[in-house]
Design an enzyme around this catalytic site. Structure first.
Site, short mmCIF file in Angstrom:
data_model
loop_
_atom_site.label_atom_id
_atom_site.label_comp_id
_atom_site.label_asym_id
_atom_site.label_seq_id
_atom_site.Cartn_x
_atom_site.Cartn_y
_atom_site.Cartn_z
N SER A 39 0.81 -1.22 0.00
CA SER A 39 0.00 0.00 0.00
C SER A 39 0.84 1.27 0.00
O SER A 39 0.33 2.35 -0.26
CB SER A 39 -0.94 0.02 1.21
OG SER A 39 -0.23 0.32 2.40
N LYS B 155 1.16 4.07 7.27
CA LYS B 155 0.40 4.92 6.35
C LYS B 155 0.86 6.38 6.49
O LYS B 155 1.57 6.74 7.43
CB LYS B 155 -1.09 4.85 6.67
CG LYS B 155 -1.75 3.50 6.39
CD LYS B 155 -1.83 3.21 4.91
CE LYS B 155 -2.57 1.91 4.64
NZ LYS B 155 -1.85 0.74 5.13
#
Length: 226
Positions: A147, A185
């Site tokens: 990701s 993230k």
């Protein structure tokens, strides 16, 4: 080796047994360790039982027996560290003699994708260039998922994280969600919400209320083996 939460729970149970002769309830344990659900307590109890620190007495409610305490149980309590890197994270142990000066502990795997449970205890150590260590405590995590690929972070990379409990808007962070799962993230603070943004156009941003997200550290560097 016990995680900080496992150690804290063991000492709490032992204290209550010494004071009252009765082990605390799961609700009391949850409150004492500041967990959001009793499921975390169930996991901690099972881990302590598997490691031979406690045993559950059959046919009795709230019946736990402490079989042994950690070696440093009488030492002054140190502030727990949670990367966890999960079930709530543990503090980084001081460097063990024999390791290179510029090395950091590898605490487990971190999700660069859907959040996954992180391992809390030191598995090994990894040598790190001094330029990555800009003061403060550091630890390493192995990346699982893609990701963050647009930020140059690939599956299988090792990220070096500087421990902190807050980060500037836009930093890449290790975030603990609901005290149970950790993910890597980009942090975006949007008023009354916190966004954890992937660096992958095919994945969606995750939005949470601020009370559900705890910053565990910021990205300091990356190590890749070819």
């Amino acid at each position: 080796m016990l995680t900080a939460k496992q150690r804290a729970l063991l000492l709490f149970i032992n204290q209550r047994l010494n004071e009252t002769g009765v082990s605390p309830s799961f609700e009391e344990m949850k409150v004492a360790l500041d967990l959001k659900s009793k499921s975390g307590i169930h996991r901690l109890i099972s881990a302590l039982e598997e490691r031979g620190f406690i045993r559950r007495l059959p046919h009795k409610a709230r019946a736990l027996e402490v079989l042994r305490l950690p070696d440093a149980a009488t030492a002054p309590e140190r502030k727990p560290f949670k990367p966890a890197v999960i079930e709530n994270t543990s503090y980084v142990e001081p460097q063990t003699p024999g390791f290179e000066e510029d090395s950091v502990p590898v605490l487990g795997r971190i999700a660069a994708g859907t959040p996954i449970s992180a391992i809390q205890h030191e598995q090994s150590r990894v040598p790190v260039p001094p330029s990555m260590l800009r003061g403060g405590e550091h630890f390493a995590l192995e990346v699982n998922g893609d990701s963050m690929i647009n930020a140059g972070i690939h599956d299988g990379d090792t990220v070096i994280i500087r421990r902190c409990d807050d980060a500037p808007n836009g930093d890449i962070v290790v975030a603990l969600v609901d005290d149970e799962e950790a993910t890597l993230k980009r942090l975006k603070k949007n008023g009354s919400s916190i966004a954890l943004e992937p660096e992958n156009d095919s994945l969606q941003t995750m939005i949470y209320s601020p009370d559900r997200v705890k910053v565990q550290g910021t990205l300091a560097g990356l190590i890749r083996e070819y």
